[in-house]
Design an enzyme around this catalytic site. Structure first.
Site, PDB file in Angstrom:
ATOM      1  N   GLU A  35      60.398  64.124   2.759  1.00 55.44           N
ATOM      2  CA  GLU A  35      59.485  64.734   3.745  1.00 55.44           C
ATOM      3  C   GLU A  35      58.405  65.567   3.069  1.00 55.44           C
ATOM      4  OE1 GLU A  35      59.396  64.216   6.998  1.00 55.44           O
ATOM      5  OE2 GLU A  35      61.152  62.913   7.040  1.00 55.44           O
TER       6      GLU A  35
ATOM      7  N   THR B 174      57.302  66.121  -1.185  1.00 57.16           N
ATOM      8  CA  THR B 174      57.940  66.783  -2.322  1.00 57.16           C
ATOM      9  C   THR B 174      57.500  68.252  -2.388  1.00 57.16           C
ATOM     10  OG1 THR B 174      56.146  66.241  -3.827  1.00 57.16           O
ATOM     11  CG2 THR B 174      57.953  64.646  -3.691  1.00 57.16           C
TER      12      THR B 174
END
Ligand code: FAD
Length: 138
Positions: A118, A120
């Site tokens: 979702e 980094t």
């Protein structure tokens, strides 16, 4: 996802604290060691700071003022704190911290996924960096 990082930290603290109280070395629980107490303090401090940040995010969301940059800040910050927290927890369990017989190894491995999926840590940091400087680095 940032809330997941809060939950991971609270779970890691619970597991590490319980282990430190029941594991005996040199005739006393490892929880009696000053260094272990400092590690537990850092873990609950990180978890509390992350939780407080997320409460503020929820307030922003409720008032319709939550922006993508806020979410990126929350995700980056909570997952960075989480990485330290679960590493401390793993350390408190010693060798058992990497054994699948104990819950900490799962918490530790899951934290690595949360750190990267979702968005980094790095890319979320760049979204915040763009917001605070007005310059896109990507
Ligand atoms: C358990 C798990 C579940 C997942 N679930 C899903 C899912 O349901 N749906 C989905 O679409 N994806 C999913 N993913 C994929 C996840 O979103 C990607 O792995 C993540 O976005 C990183 O992309 P990448 O793996 O291609 O890494 P890359 O983009 O190749 O990045 C590699 C490294 O380089 C860094 N990097 C890349 N670009 C820059 C830059 N411009 N500046 C600085 N650093 C940079 C990254 O931060 C990272 O450290 C999942 C991943 C995992 C681990």
């Amino acid at each position: 996802v940032a809330w997941q990082a809060v939950g991971q930290q609270l779970a890691a603290f619970d597991v590490a604290r319980a282990y430190a109280l029941q594991r005996s070395q040199f005739g006393r629980p490892v929880a009696a060691s000053q260094l272990v107490q400092e590690q537990l303090t850092r873990m609950i401090g990180n978890a509390s700071a992350s939780l407080s940040l997320m409460v503020q995010m929820a307030r922003l969301q409720e008032s319709g003022r939550l922006r993508m940059e806020h979410a990126a800040l929350a995700k980056a910050t909570c997952t960075l704190r989480m990485r330290e927290t679960v590493a401390l927890g793993r350390s408190i369990l010693g060798g058992n911290g990497i054994s699948t017989d104990f819950e900490m190894a799962k918490i530790f491995a899951d934290a690595e996924a949360i750190y990267s999926y979702e968005g980094t840590y790095e890319v979320n940091a760049l979204i915040v960096g763009r917001a605070v400087t007005g310059i896109s680095a990507f």
